[in-house]
Design a protein around this motif. Structure first.
Motif, mmCIF file in Angstrom:
data_model
loop_
_atom_site.group_PDB
_atom_site.id
_atom_site.type_symbol
_atom_site.label_atom_id
_atom_site.label_comp_id
_atom_site.label_asym_id
_atom_site.label_seq_id
_atom_site.Cartn_x
_atom_site.Cartn_y
_atom_site.Cartn_z
ATOM 1 N N UNK A 139 -1.877 20.556 -5.782
ATOM 2 C CA UNK A 139 -0.890 20.707 -5.259
ATOM 3 C C UNK A 139 -0.611 22.019 -4.820
ATOM 4 N N UNK B 109 6.284 17.248 -3.826
ATOM 5 C CA UNK B 109 6.491 16.256 -4.632
ATOM 6 C C UNK B 109 5.933 15.817 -6.202
ATOM 7 N N UNK C 229 3.741 14.351 -8.562
ATOM 8 C CA UNK C 229 3.144 13.445 -9.777
ATOM 9 C C UNK C 229 3.201 13.220 -11.117
ATOM 10 N N UNK D 120 -4.153 4.237 -2.879
ATOM 11 C CA UNK D 120 -4.229 2.711 -3.269
ATOM 12 C C UNK D 120 -4.434 1.522 -1.507
ATOM 13 N N UNK E 59 5.241 15.771 4.387
ATOM 14 C CA UNK E 59 4.297 17.290 4.277
ATOM 15 C C UNK E 59 4.514 18.706 3.354
ATOM 16 N N UNK F 146 0.868 -1.329 -0.404
ATOM 17 C CA UNK F 146 0.301 -0.201 0.183
ATOM 18 C C UNK F 146 0.490 1.006 -0.360
ATOM 19 N N UNK G 40 3.518 11.083 0.786
ATOM 20 C CA UNK G 40 2.480 12.486 0.544
ATOM 21 C C UNK G 40 2.963 12.792 2.280
ATOM 22 N N UNK G 41 1.623 12.017 2.791
ATOM 23 C CA UNK G 41 1.635 12.444 4.573
ATOM 24 C C UNK G 41 2.798 12.851 5.407
ATOM 25 N N UNK H 223 -2.150 18.095 -9.803
ATOM 26 C CA UNK H 223 -1.089 18.582 -9.395
ATOM 27 C C UNK H 223 -0.844 20.052 -9.557
ATOM 28 N N UNK I 160 -6.027 12.168 -2.972
ATOM 29 C CA UNK I 160 -5.618 11.442 -4.325
ATOM 30 C C UNK I 160 -6.703 10.641 -3.556
ATOM 31 N N UNK J 290 1.034 22.844 1.982
ATOM 32 C CA UNK J 290 -0.043 22.623 3.147
ATOM 33 C C UNK J 290 -0.797 23.288 3.892
ATOM 34 N N UNK K 256 4.181 6.474 -8.087
ATOM 35 C CA UNK K 256 3.007 4.772 -7.668
ATOM 36 C C UNK K 256 2.759 4.862 -6.322
ATOM 37 N N UNK K 257 1.336 5.094 -5.732
ATOM 38 C CA UNK K 257 1.541 4.375 -4.281
ATOM 39 C C UNK K 257 2.292 5.649 -3.623
ATOM 40 N N UNK K 258 2.062 7.018 -4.151
ATOM 41 C CA UNK K 258 2.955 7.988 -3.219
ATOM 42 C C UNK K 258 1.766 8.878 -2.057
ATOM 43 N N UNK K 259 0.905 8.341 -1.685
ATOM 44 C CA UNK K 259 -0.698 9.002 -0.758
ATOM 45 C C UNK K 259 0.595 9.422 0.601
#
Lengths: 386, 368, 368, 386
Positions: free
Chosen positions: C65, B85, B87, C90, B69, B23, B65-66, C62, C87, C70, B59-62
């Motif tokens: 963002x 960041x 994407x 996954x 920050x 994940x 991000x959290x 994007x 977003x 933040x 991919x799967x970068x959420x």
């Protein structure tokens, strides 16, 4: 922007001379506590957790460390655009300036700061106590009762009541009398030094107080008695929970030891009421194969090879092999060599304890030994009650 | 002082850490008791006074991000420069770039506008503590076009099979880049290049239909470019599998490894949590273990790593294991050779035993 | 004071602004000389003392963002609460949720952990200046389960055809929600609901295979839920097409509209740029125009909006146009009924004239 | 963390009495300039743009507005974890405290602040000048020359040289002599009040200076002459570009007018050297159909219905119909009614100019008229040179 409902003013000017060398270079609110914190973390975190986002910190004596520690307030989430934390030292004005002469004078001299937020209420705090308190609940009580001033009180044992400022109240909680350290107390409700005032009322009293040449410009000695004398409505708000004045070496040591109980009254792991503090960015602590750790609070950055029993260890402390730390508080970055024995002591920040040193007195009735900041204790010395 | 900007290119990193990367991307995997893999690359950049960092994420970068920050933990939440960041962009439909070159192309403004003369590009899988200013001064002395960073490894662990290797001549110049499994010069997926040359090479690669900047722009051009090899000599780990993750985590328990990774003058930063100090109760027995704040330990822990906020009940035994954030190990449970991802709960008396060469892994939020 | 948390749900907003939404979502479209569409929703929340805001984003987010950082501009870069761009996650491959319910489901932690009793959900297309604390107090007085926000419009512009309409009884209770083109009670895509009920309704909707929370959880349940209608009476614009964008931009030139949108005690915040004040040279001639900082004007501008950093050369004429950030209009160019997206350049002497009812739109970075 | 190569100390304590009522409530560095800025924005932005991320701002006189304006330094990107901007008012110490007695004393009293960063060099700045300067280039020059102290100088017209502190140098740029306001200047290189010292050298001189009871504790009068007397290596660094002391009402007005040229010497639109300032969050300015605007700088939040000619207008200013503002500087939030005429004036923040008022004297040789802060000018009054 809209005005602020409630602004907090934190009196952080005290020198805390009873803490001996612990406050030689730092103001009392900056004293370390609980393996990670400084005393001032508690009122600041209480503010943030209570939704009070504007705090003036009134400094006077040696503010640099406090200034540097508070910084922009980011650690307590108080780095806000409108509001946030402001350090307020005494400053010079066109009409001249000078040091704060008393707690009330410190607030009076910052009327301009308060006016810019145009608050409805002002919360007065001190930086001397360890406690978790929801000031917002107190504010609700204050608003509902329509008081001019609400003072938070805590029940103390009757036999100790004569050491405190005691509030005598009627059946509705309205304060009828204020006894400073009464010989024969009529109540056991001690003032915690936490006040909420209606700002319009407080402002007028501060202005009048400033004009009164006989006043010592102190909340407890002057402002509260004046309000009582004018039959203003003062309410007592009863706080229940852990509250400790850590004004002496012994009480500071005791408050640290209180945290080691299995279910301490002061829960530092409560996710809904976090105590925020500045983060020193240290790696996890390492407990070596030779270590024995029991009943302890240990912070990040420590490397423990010896024995820790019933002690509080701040960040960056190294304890080498065959050393024993018992019933003690070891402040940040202390390096303890091999074969050291420490009993019932507080070792100040940055001290170096050389191999073989013996510190403190294990007998339960003895006084707590204090090793001064950045002290170096040699094996030959037997430091006790220094 | 010459200025460097940083790019952390996650585009072609595969997420091979099994349950740990279901994940999240590899860069976001927790490591070392309180960090995430990417903390090392970013902290190295911040400590080398790099003030602009772009993260190319696909991919799967959420959870990344959290975690990142706005770069707060690295003092990179800035007006000038800062951490971004990035994407993939939904940009020009006529864009013909592919692979990570699409990232380089979409974000060419980052390169061109950066307040820097040099760009340091790094992945997230090579854990180390490196001063890129030193790399830059060697780079300038060498007169090279590009400096690639490598380390000489002592032992040929399987994870190095996935890395490029370098042949280096007596002058430190790279003569070939290949995958020879017996070569001990392991390329660390980091290179330094001047901003102008990077920009030029990106254009050339795209024009030639390339899809991988390092392969198409550097590896295949060793003859026309002067590529210098910078040797890094400190603690190093390449983490691209559960096995390498597990072995290198254990290595952190060795004092030398630990001290050369976590330096006082070049600390590894990570997102701040406000956890209380770790608490050891009278029944606890802890040995050879890294413990993060917020843990409450009543049981026995040996040769292990406990992340923040782990609870170990009375009588529980944990050996050779990695227990991530907020796991709860109930009384009398036994864990050996186990990796628990965040928020797992092991119920009273339960025993889980993996193999030393293949730990048993539980994904996030499992209760057993 | 009761606490509210905010959700800005962009999940089902379509990007219908032609060239302006080719490369960004509607929420990120520049508006009003220095803002982006989403600034209004976030500023309304921040001014209503909402301290936690989640943005449910699915496509082309994007530039959102980049813009939101933040939450800095709104003082929402916080430890407790703050602004989160979310977003799609996954996550659990067994997840059966669909549509915006997938967002609600993936982010149920945001709802459950928010330090709030109520959640205000809003889109980004309804431009207004509203105090959600007032909505909350009316909500509590009404005893309703949900309060939906609407406004009574004077004229039936085409953009309202895409909005829901409300029938409201004498007690302010919503009796039906529909798409009747002649109804003037335009639903503003905002509702207030208690945290617990939201959480419960989300579960129910997913269990019943729903894919759109408002339709499945509120609109179709007017009989079992007490849905209250809160009437908003201030300046309002619904922007979901180039035509509505253009017409409502021009409306900002009217003093009343302007003042009721940009209030001193409830300002609209946006990302800070450090542009110098606008500069008017001796040859400039400006009338009935909004001008942002950083502009340098030597030509003639009438009935228009100039975003930050626009250069208007000598002899150039701009009428009834919207010129976005950093465009350069060279000397003697003529623009009428034109919308230029960011970074366009109109070369010397060029004339572009669109129709008042259909402006001529140029996408980002065009040179003509 | 690593030490800092260079830390800046910004002397922002001056009262600036020659600016009359403009500095009645605010320190000189907080005075408004250029439609958007305060004077202190220039040295702070210079620091950020030069890569100097640690700045101590020494305040003394009425620091509250400056404190509040600087806040956490976020506007200038100086809200850093290690370093950033720190406001340094005089504070009380265990040995007592008091106000800063001079520029050198202000730095001396903050030795502890500087020591925590252990810098190699210290940059001393003042908050009195408008200029864009790359301090990093000066630092490179200072390091390359191996100087103990480098002083930035600017060529001034010979006829004005006697108004400045003049540096006499040898052919290599080494300073041989310092003449404070010489009657017969030997050089036209004026000190800009920008110094870089090697910190180890400066520290020793500050300590010695503090022990010298006859010293006035001032950089220009005491420290620089001491270094010269000891044959220390002092270098002059020649700055080229716009530099203006805005210490009087006239020079402040002139500096504003300088910005209105088609290609002003001080370019505020240079993206590579932005001048940062605190953002008031105002909507775009509105230029009404009745307006005539020529040769003007106008900020956000303005609503212009009248005529603006050759003037600088700060944020939040309203100019109503048929009013004419010419050759003037209108500070923030001024409200100008109908049929008002303003010529060659500076209108202070928040003033209200009522319908029909006439302010200032249009004749080119006249003095600039100053309307004091939050003043109200009635139609009947004819305010000039107030």
């Amino acid at each position: 922007m809209k005005n602020k409902e409630c602004v907090a003013m934190l009196l952080a000017g005290g020198q805390g001379t009873r803490l001996k060398s612990l406050t030689k270079k730092i103001a009392k609110p900056a004293v370390y506590f609980g393996g990670k914190y400084r005393i001032i973390d508690f009122p600041l975190s209480n503010c943030t957790n209570s939704g009070i986002d504007t705090v003036g910190v009134l400094t006077q004596y040696e503010p640099l460390i406090l200034n540097d520690y508070i910084g922009i307030g980011a650690s307590w989430d108080l780095d806000r655009k409108f509001g946030g934390v402001s350090v307020l030292p005494p400053f010079m004005q066109a009409e001249g300036g000078g040091w704060y002469t008393g707690t009330a004078n410190a607030i009076y001299r910052n009327l301009q700061f308060l006016n810019q937020y145009d608050p409805e209420h002002v919360l007065i705090l001190s930086g001397d106590h360890i406690y978790k308190m929801d000031y917002n609940a107190m504010l609700d009580y204050h608003k509902e009762s329509g008081a001019d001033c609400t003072i938070s009180v805590i029940e103390v044992p009757w036999e100790e009541a004569s050491r405190f400022g005691i509030m005598n109240t009627d059946d509705n909680g309205r304060i009828t009398e204020f006894d400073e350290k009464p010989k024969e107390p009529k109540s056991n409700l001690a003032s915690m030094g936490v006040y909420i005032f209606r700002w319009d009322v407080l402002k007028q009293y501060l202005i009048d107080d400033a004009e009164n040449e006989n006043s010592s410009n102190d909340f407890g000695k002057d402002i509260i008695p004046s309000l009582l004398g004018d039959y203003r409505k003062l309410m007592a708000y009863t706080f229940e929970g852990y509250w400790k004045d850590v004004g002496t070496v012994n009480s500071l040591w005791e408050a640290n030891m209180d945290l080691l109980k299995k279910e301490p009254e002061l829960n530092l792991n409560d996710q809904s009421w976090r105590i925020y503090s500045k983060n020193p960015n240290q790696p996890p602590q390492y407990i070596a194969p030779s270590a024995k750790v029991k009943n302890a609070l240990i912070n990040e950055g420590c490397r423990i090879k010896g024995e820790i029993d019933n002690s509080v260890i701040f960040y960056g402390v190294h304890v080498d092999e065959n050393s024993v730390v018992k019933d003690s508080v070891i402040m940040p970055d202390v390096k303890i060599g091999k074969n050291v024995t420490i009993n019932r002591a507080i070792i100040s920040k940055g001290s170096v304890i050389e191999d073989g040193a013996v510190i403190g007195d294990a007998s339960p009735e003895s006084e707590i030994t204090l090793v001064a900041e950045e002290g170096s204790v040699l094996a030959s010395s037997y430091a006790t009650n220094s | 002082m010459d200025r460097i900007a940083g790019i952390i290119n996650l585009d072609h990193e595969q997420d091979l850490l099994d349950e740990l990367t279901y994940f999240r991307c590899g860069a976001a995997v927790p490591f070392g008791g309180r960090y995430r893999m990417i903390d090392f690359a970013i902290s190295n950049m911040a400590n080398s006074r790099i003030e602009s960092v772009a993260v190319f994420a696909r991919r799967k970068y959420r959870s990344l991000m959290d975690h990142l920050e706005q770069g707060k933990a690295w003092d990179l939440d800035r007006k000038r420069g800062g951490l971004f960041i990035l994407p993939p962009d939904w940009n020009d439909p006529t864009d013909i770039s592919r692979g990570d070159l699409q990232h380089f192309h979409n974000n060419i403004d980052f390169v061109n506008r950066a307040l820097a003369d040099y760009i340091l590009v790094s992945g997230s899988q090579n854990i180390c503590n490196i001063d890129f200013q030193e790399v830059l001064s060697e780079h300038k002395n060498s007169g090279a076009d590009v400096s690639v960073i490598y380390t000489k490894v002592d032992e040929l662990y399987p994870e190095f099979n996935l890395a490029h290797k370098l042949d280096v001549d007596g002058n430190g110049r790279v003569t070939s880049i290949h995958n020879d499994h017996n070569n001990k010069n392991v390329y660390m997926d980091m290179y330094l290049i001047s901003k102008d040359l990077l920009s030029e090479l990106i254009e050339q690669c795209i024009a030639h239909g390339g899809s991988h900047f390092f392969l198409d722009g550097i590896k295949s051009r060793l003859e026309d470019l002067h590529v210098h090899a910078y040797e890094y000599k400190g603690a190093h780990a390449l983490i691209n599998s559960v096995e390498s993750y597990y072995r290198n985590s254990s290595k952190l328990l060795e004092a030398d490894e630990h001290d050369s990774l976590f330096k006082e003058d070049a600390p590894i930063f990570t997102k701040v949590k406000n956890e209380a100090p770790a608490k050891y109760l009278p029944t606890s027995n802890v040995s050879n273990t890294l413990v993060a704040n917020g843990c409450v330990i009543e049981g026995e822990v040996e040769d292990s790593i406990l992340f923040r906020g782990v609870k170990v009940g009375e009588g529980a035994v944990i050996r050779n294991s990695i227990i991530m954030q907020r796991c709860e190990i109930e009384p009398n449970a036994v864990l050996e050779n186990v990796i628990l991802d965040k928020d797992c709960r092991i119920s009273e008396g339960r025993t889980l035993i993996g193999a030393p060469e293949k730990p048993f892994v539980l994904p996030k939020r499992k209760s057993m």
